[in-house]
Write a protein that holds these residues in place. Sequence first.
Motif, PDB file in Angstrom:
ATOM      1  N   ASN A 132       0.829  -1.205   0.000  1.00  0.00           N
ATOM      2  CA  ASN A 132       0.000   0.000   0.000  1.00  0.00           C
ATOM      3  C   ASN A 132       0.861   1.252   0.000  1.00  0.00           C
ATOM      4  O   ASN A 132       0.564   2.231  -0.694  1.00  0.00           O
ATOM      5  CB  ASN A 132      -0.927   0.033   1.213  1.00  0.00           C
ATOM      6  N   ASN A 133       1.922   1.231   0.800  1.00  0.00           N
ATOM      7  CA  ASN A 133       2.831   2.374   0.855  1.00  0.00           C
ATOM      8  C   ASN A 133       3.522   2.594  -0.487  1.00  0.00           C
ATOM      9  O   ASN A 133       3.650   3.737  -0.943  1.00  0.00           O
ATOM     10  CB  ASN A 133       3.878   2.171   1.954  1.00  0.00           C
ATOM     11  N   LEU A 134       3.962   1.522  -1.117  1.00  0.00           N
ATOM     12  CA  LEU A 134       4.604   1.650  -2.414  1.00  0.00           C
ATOM     13  C   LEU A 134       3.638   2.207  -3.456  1.00  0.00           C
ATOM     14  O   LEU A 134       3.993   3.100  -4.241  1.00  0.00           O
ATOM     15  CB  LEU A 134       5.148   0.299  -2.877  1.00  0.00           C
ATOM     16  N   GLU A 135       2.418   1.693  -3.448  1.00  0.00           N
ATOM     17  CA  GLU A 135       1.424   2.186  -4.395  1.00  0.00           C
ATOM     18  C   GLU A 135       1.159   3.669  -4.174  1.00  0.00           C
ATOM     19  O   GLU A 135       1.053   4.451  -5.133  1.00  0.00           O
ATOM     20  CB  GLU A 135       0.122   1.389  -4.256  1.00  0.00           C
ATOM     21  N   HIS A 136       1.046   4.067  -2.915  1.00  0.00           N
ATOM     22  CA  HIS A 136       0.817   5.476  -2.581  1.00  0.00           C
ATOM     23  C   HIS A 136       1.902   6.361  -3.191  1.00  0.00           C
ATOM     24  O   HIS A 136       1.601   7.417  -3.765  1.00  0.00           O
ATOM     25  CB  HIS A 136       0.781   5.629  -1.067  1.00  0.00           C
ATOM     26  N   LEU A 137       3.145   5.939  -3.098  1.00  0.00           N
ATOM     27  CA  LEU A 137       4.240   6.744  -3.642  1.00  0.00           C
ATOM     28  C   LEU A 137       4.145   6.846  -5.163  1.00  0.00           C
ATOM     29  O   LEU A 137       4.473   7.892  -5.739  1.00  0.00           O
ATOM     30  CB  LEU A 137       5.580   6.152  -3.227  1.00  0.00           C
ATOM     31  N   THR A 138       3.677   5.793  -5.827  1.00  0.00           N
ATOM     32  CA  THR A 138       3.523   5.871  -7.283  1.00  0.00           C
ATOM     33  C   THR A 138       2.424   6.851  -7.666  1.00  0.00           C
ATOM     34  O   THR A 138       2.459   7.421  -8.766  1.00  0.00           O
ATOM     35  CB  THR A 138       3.195   4.497  -7.906  1.00  0.00           C
ATOM     36  N   LEU A 139       1.462   7.055  -6.787  1.00  0.00           N
ATOM     37  CA  LEU A 139       0.366   7.979  -7.067  1.00  0.00           C
ATOM     38  C   LEU A 139       0.733   9.426  -6.744  1.00  0.00           C
ATOM     39  O   LEU A 139       0.296  10.355  -7.427  1.00  0.00           O
ATOM     40  CB  LEU A 139      -0.867   7.578  -6.253  1.00  0.00           C
ATOM     41  N   VAL A 140       1.550   9.614  -5.720  1.00  0.00           N
ATOM     42  CA  VAL A 140       1.856  10.964  -5.241  1.00  0.00           C
ATOM     43  C   VAL A 140       2.969  11.636  -6.040  1.00  0.00           C
ATOM     44  O   VAL A 140       2.860  12.814  -6.410  1.00  0.00           O
ATOM     45  CB  VAL A 140       2.231  10.931  -3.745  1.00  0.00           C
ATOM     46  N   GLU A 141       4.045  10.929  -6.313  1.00  0.00           N
ATOM     47  CA  GLU A 141       5.215  11.602  -6.881  1.00  0.00           C
ATOM     48  C   GLU A 141       4.978  12.222  -8.259  1.00  0.00           C
ATOM     49  O   GLU A 141       5.483  13.316  -8.531  1.00  0.00           O
ATOM     50  CB  GLU A 141       6.424  10.669  -6.879  1.00  0.00           C
ATOM     51  N   PRO A 142       4.193  11.613  -9.154  1.00  0.00           N
ATOM     52  CA  PRO A 142       3.901  12.304 -10.417  1.00  0.00           C
ATOM     53  C   PRO A 142       3.159  13.621 -10.205  1.00  0.00           C
ATOM     54  O   PRO A 142       3.386  14.594 -10.932  1.00  0.00           O
ATOM     55  CB  PRO A 142       3.032  11.293 -11.180  1.00  0.00           C
ATOM     56  N   LYS A 171      -4.941   7.120  -2.278  1.00  0.00           N
ATOM     57  CA  LYS A 171      -5.111   5.888  -1.520  1.00  0.00           C
ATOM     58  C   LYS A 171      -5.036   4.687  -2.464  1.00  0.00           C
ATOM     59  O   LYS A 171      -5.287   4.818  -3.674  1.00  0.00           O
ATOM     60  CB  LYS A 171      -6.454   5.890  -0.788  1.00  0.00           C
ATOM     61  N   PRO A 172      -4.665   3.513  -1.938  1.00  0.00           N
ATOM     62  CA  PRO A 172      -4.593   2.309  -2.774  1.00  0.00           C
ATOM     63  C   PRO A 172      -5.881   2.083  -3.560  1.00  0.00           C
ATOM     64  O   PRO A 172      -6.984   2.318  -3.050  1.00  0.00           O
ATOM     65  CB  PRO A 172      -4.351   1.202  -1.755  1.00  0.00           C
ATOM     66  N   MET A 173      -5.728   1.635  -4.807  1.00  0.00           N
ATOM     67  CA  MET A 173      -6.861   1.463  -5.705  1.00  0.00           C
ATOM     68  C   MET A 173      -6.955   0.021  -6.181  1.00  0.00           C
ATOM     69  O   MET A 173      -5.943  -0.648  -6.381  1.00  0.00           O
ATOM     70  CB  MET A 173      -6.698   2.386  -6.925  1.00  0.00           C
ATOM     71  N   GLN A 174      -8.179  -0.405  -6.408  1.00  0.00           N
ATOM     72  CA  GLN A 174      -8.416  -1.770  -6.862  1.00  0.00           C
ATOM     73  C   GLN A 174      -7.713  -2.049  -8.190  1.00  0.00           C
ATOM     74  O   GLN A 174      -7.209  -3.149  -8.431  1.00  0.00           O
ATOM     75  CB  GLN A 174      -9.927  -2.014  -7.007  1.00  0.00           C
ATOM     76  N   LYS A 175      -7.636  -1.034  -9.046  1.00  0.00           N
ATOM     77  CA  LYS A 175      -7.057  -1.241 -10.379  1.00  0.00           C
ATOM     78  C   LYS A 175      -5.560  -1.557 -10.328  1.00  0.00           C
ATOM     79  O   LYS A 175      -4.991  -2.034 -11.317  1.00  0.00           O
ATOM     80  CB  LYS A 175      -7.286   0.000 -11.249  1.00  0.00           C
ATOM     81  N   ASN A 176      -4.931  -1.298  -9.195  1.00  0.00           N
ATOM     82  CA  ASN A 176      -3.499  -1.573  -9.067  1.00  0.00           C
ATOM     83  C   ASN A 176      -3.194  -2.892  -8.364  1.00  0.00           C
ATOM     84  O   ASN A 176      -2.031  -3.200  -8.112  1.00  0.00           O
ATOM     85  CB  ASN A 176      -2.813  -0.424  -8.320  1.00  0.00           C
ATOM     86  N   LYS A 177      -4.223  -3.666  -8.066  1.00  0.00           N
ATOM     87  CA  LYS A 177      -4.035  -4.912  -7.317  1.00  0.00           C
ATOM     88  C   LYS A 177      -3.132  -5.904  -8.037  1.00  0.00           C
ATOM     89  O   LYS A 177      -2.468  -6.729  -7.402  1.00  0.00           O
ATOM     90  CB  LYS A 177      -5.397  -5.562  -7.037  1.00  0.00           C
TER      91      LYS A 177
END
Length: 203
Positions: free
Chosen positions: A66-76, A122-128
């Motif tokens: 979840n933390n890794l996914e969050h960083l992929t969403l925030v940094e861009p 926040k973590p998204m289902q599409k990234n599961k």
Amino acid sequence: MKKTLLILLVTMGTSNVLTAQDKALDKTLALDLLHRTWEELEKTVSSLQDTDLNYTPKSGGWSVMNNLEHLTLVEPVLIMEIKKIINGNALDTNKDLSSEDGLIITQITDRTRKVDTPKPFKPMQKNKHKSKDDFLQEIKSTRMDLIALLENTEADLRHLFGPYPYGEADAYQQFIIAAAHSYRHVMQIQEVLNELKPDKKAK
């Protein structure tokens, strides 16, 4: 895991932050933080297996994934906002926030101060379906873009300003914020791992 600013600086080898205001045009601090926080993240998660990556804390907080996914969403988004500040905001040469570099790192990395994450981050289902390596590659790519932007811009970063969660920061500090934010999540990941394997807590 609570770290004072001093401990953070010693750990990451960035004690020069306290005198950053004396070298306003020197990009070394932010570049060092951007490189080192990426390296710390990669080192922390590189050897983790699925059990570690997907463990959910007893408090109901985020897993490592979840933390890794969050960083992929925030940094861009952080890159986009920095570019807006550089390209769209007017210079204000009468304002100087450079002495607040250390305070900003402290505020962003303070794990005792909880933050309500907006839904888009926040973590998204599409990234599961994505793997640890997928997330790491995305984070690395964005981080290299951030580093290239900082290295190549000729903008007067100390006299361009924009908001951040605790007030206002200059454009140079926006890069510091990106690095400190990722380190905040390294700390959160370490907390998860300490709960999962209390006998292997990081010293």
